[in-house]
Write a protein that holds these residues in place. Structure first.
Motif, PDB file in Angstrom:
ATOM      1  N   ARG A   1       5.026 -33.535  58.345  1.00 57.80           N
ATOM      2  CA  ARG A   1       6.214 -32.699  58.167  1.00 57.80           C
ATOM      3  C   ARG A   1       7.450 -33.509  58.504  1.00 57.80           C
ATOM      4  O   ARG A   1       7.552 -34.068  59.594  1.00 57.80           O
ATOM      5  N   PHE A   2       8.378 -33.580  57.539  1.00 58.91           N
ATOM      6  CA  PHE A   2       9.589 -34.381  57.686  1.00 58.91           C
ATOM      7  C   PHE A   2      10.809 -33.470  57.772  1.00 58.91           C
ATOM      8  O   PHE A   2      10.854 -32.412  57.148  1.00 58.91           O
ATOM      9  N   LEU A   3      11.809 -33.926  58.520  1.00 57.69           N
ATOM     10  CA  LEU A   3      13.129 -33.303  58.507  1.00 57.69           C
ATOM     11  C   LEU A   3      14.086 -34.278  57.838  1.00 57.69           C
ATOM     12  O   LEU A   3      14.268 -35.400  58.300  1.00 57.69           O
ATOM     13  N   LEU A   4      14.704 -33.845  56.763  1.00 56.93           N
ATOM     14  CA  LEU A   4      15.654 -34.657  56.007  1.00 56.93           C
ATOM     15  C   LEU A   4      17.054 -34.140  56.302  1.00 56.93           C
ATOM     16  O   LEU A   4      17.377 -32.990  55.998  1.00 56.93           O
ATOM     17  N   VAL A   5      17.887 -34.984  56.926  1.00 58.52           N
ATOM     18  CA  VAL A   5      19.258 -34.605  57.279  1.00 58.52           C
ATOM     19  C   VAL A   5      20.196 -35.378  56.359  1.00 58.52           C
ATOM     20  O   VAL A   5      20.451 -36.570  56.556  1.00 58.52           O
ATOM     21  N   GLU A   6      20.698 -34.688  55.342  1.00 60.07           N
ATOM     22  CA  GLU A   6      21.459 -35.339  54.272  1.00 60.07           C
ATOM     23  C   GLU A   6      22.378 -34.295  53.632  1.00 60.07           C
ATOM     24  O   GLU A   6      21.920 -33.206  53.263  1.00 60.07           O
ATOM     25  N   ASP A   7      23.673 -34.616  53.495  1.00 63.44           N
ATOM     26  CA  ASP A   7      24.619 -33.634  52.974  1.00 63.44           C
ATOM     27  C   ASP A   7      24.717 -33.620  51.451  1.00 63.44           C
ATOM     28  O   ASP A   7      25.304 -32.707  50.877  1.00 63.44           O
ATOM     29  N   SER A   8      24.154 -34.603  50.785  1.00 63.77           N
ATOM     30  CA  SER A   8      24.139 -34.612  49.327  1.00 63.77           C
ATOM     31  C   SER A   8      22.939 -33.815  48.823  1.00 63.77           C
ATOM     32  O   SER A   8      21.791 -34.237  48.994  1.00 63.77           O
ATOM     33  N   ASP A   9      23.201 -32.662  48.205  1.00 64.65           N
ATOM     34  CA  ASP A   9      22.109 -31.827  47.710  1.00 64.65           C
ATOM     35  C   ASP A   9      21.286 -32.548  46.654  1.00 64.65           C
ATOM     36  O   ASP A   9      20.059 -32.428  46.609  1.00 64.65           O
ATOM     37  N   GLU A  10      21.959 -33.308  45.801  1.00 61.77           N
ATOM     38  CA  GLU A  10      21.255 -34.014  44.726  1.00 61.77           C
ATOM     39  C   GLU A  10      20.277 -35.038  45.282  1.00 61.77           C
ATOM     40  O   GLU A  10      19.111 -35.098  44.876  1.00 61.77           O
ATOM     41  N   LEU A  11      20.745 -35.846  46.228  1.00 66.64           N
ATOM     42  CA  LEU A  11      19.867 -36.846  46.840  1.00 66.64           C
ATOM     43  C   LEU A  11      18.759 -36.171  47.635  1.00 66.64           C
ATOM     44  O   LEU A  11      17.599 -36.595  47.578  1.00 66.64           O
ATOM     45  N   ALA A  12      19.103 -35.119  48.366  1.00 66.36           N
ATOM     46  CA  ALA A  12      18.103 -34.423  49.179  1.00 66.36           C
ATOM     47  C   ALA A  12      16.991 -33.852  48.310  1.00 66.36           C
ATOM     48  O   ALA A  12      15.811 -33.947  48.656  1.00 66.36           O
ATOM     49  N   ARG A  13      17.359 -33.243  47.173  1.00 64.34           N
ATOM     50  CA  ARG A  13      16.330 -32.692  46.274  1.00 64.34           C
ATOM     51  C   ARG A  13      15.426 -33.792  45.750  1.00 64.34           C
ATOM     52  O   ARG A  13      14.208 -33.624  45.655  1.00 64.34           O
TER      53      ARG A  13
ATOM     54  N   HIS B   1      18.972 -26.818  64.722  1.00 64.71           N
ATOM     55  CA  HIS B   1      18.240 -25.553  64.606  1.00 64.71           C
ATOM     56  C   HIS B   1      16.808 -25.795  64.140  1.00 64.71           C
ATOM     57  O   HIS B   1      15.866 -25.178  64.655  1.00 64.71           O
ATOM     58  N   PHE B   2      16.638 -26.672  63.165  1.00 61.82           N
ATOM     59  CA  PHE B   2      15.296 -26.988  62.677  1.00 61.82           C
ATOM     60  C   PHE B   2      14.436 -27.573  63.796  1.00 61.82           C
ATOM     61  O   PHE B   2      13.272 -27.207  63.961  1.00 61.82           O
ATOM     62  N   LEU B   3      15.017 -28.508  64.553  1.00 59.91           N
ATOM     63  CA  LEU B   3      14.256 -29.171  65.614  1.00 59.91           C
ATOM     64  C   LEU B   3      13.884 -28.214  66.738  1.00 59.91           C
ATOM     65  O   LEU B   3      12.887 -28.434  67.434  1.00 59.91           O
ATOM     66  N   GLU B   4      14.663 -27.169  66.919  1.00 61.02           N
ATOM     67  CA  GLU B   4      14.328 -26.152  67.925  1.00 61.02           C
ATOM     68  C   GLU B   4      13.213 -25.229  67.447  1.00 61.02           C
ATOM     69  O   GLU B   4      12.578 -24.553  68.260  1.00 61.02           O
TER      70      GLU B   4
END
Length: 221
Positions: A2-14, A38-41
């Motif tokens: 399970r990964f958490l991706l922290v990225e503000d570009s929606d296109e790159l994140a998708r 919030h995700f990490l909590e």
């Protein structure tokens, strides 16, 4: 995993989430550092992919706070800077690796695999256990002269079970490790993957044991 991706570009994140999902990973996307907190909590993660420049702060400061709090989840920093000083400072602040934008998705996937192997103390992608050889990179299980291919989620399930042989994993824990928050998953899904993996391990000296009311564990016969 399970990964958490922290990225503000929606296109790159998708695009990143799609490629990682093809390998069987569950990926949650946070567009801001506040969302990431919030995700990490809410859930444990095996790996964090962290952009440096985010709308509400610098990813390096976020990383420094995580390390100061003795949280050791592996982190790969994603940066648009190619300067040596920036890369060195990123590693010194506790990053496990970095990748420079724009990047090739195959390189990102390889770096993720390498960081996860180092976390587990593995020198390469192969693991021997109870009469079979598991190759995470090739997505195969070899028993004697026979090689059996693993589907993405079968592969990730086996990685989890092999990380601590003999330890019992509950269905809830496996769901957390294999799927993202966006995916609707029932307990039956885990039973399906366990059944498929059992068939792939037939003929080896390993047994994927069901512990009623507890979960599953991988043990030698």
């Amino acid at each position: 995993m399970r990964f958490l991706l922290v990225e503000d570009s929606d296109e790159l994140a998708r695009a990143v989430a799609s490629r990682l999902a093809m390998e069987g990973h569950g990926v949650d996307h946070a567009a801001t550092l506040e969302d990431a907190r919030h995700f990490l909590e809410s859930a444990p993660y095996d790996l964090i992919l962290l952009d440096i420049s985010l709308p509400d702060g610098d990813g390096r400061d976020f990383l420094a706070r995580e390390r100061a709090a003795r949280r050791d989840t592996p982190v790969i920093m994603m940066t648009a800077s190619a300067s040596v000083s920036d890369r060195v400072s990123t590693l010194d602040q506790g990053a496990d690796d970095y990748i420079t934008k724009p990047f090739d998705f195959a390189e990102l996937q390889a770096r993720c695999r390498a960081v996860l192997r180092r976390r587990d103390g593995a020198a390469d992608s192969r693991r021997h256990f109870a009469g079979f050889t598991f190759d995470a990179l090739a997505a195969t299980v070899s028993i004697g002269d026979e090689t059996r291919e693993l589907r993405a989620r079968e592969l990730r399930l086996l990685e989890i079970l092999l990380s601590r042989p003999g330890q019992a994993y509950s269905k809830a824990h496996l769901i957390d490790r294999l799927f993202s928050f966006d995916e609707e998953v029932s307990d039956n899904a885990i039973e399906v993957y366990v059944g498929r993996l059992r068939r792939k391990l037939e003929g080896s000296g390993a047994r994927l044991e069901t512990l009623r009311g507890v979960g599953y564990r991988l043990i030698p016969e």
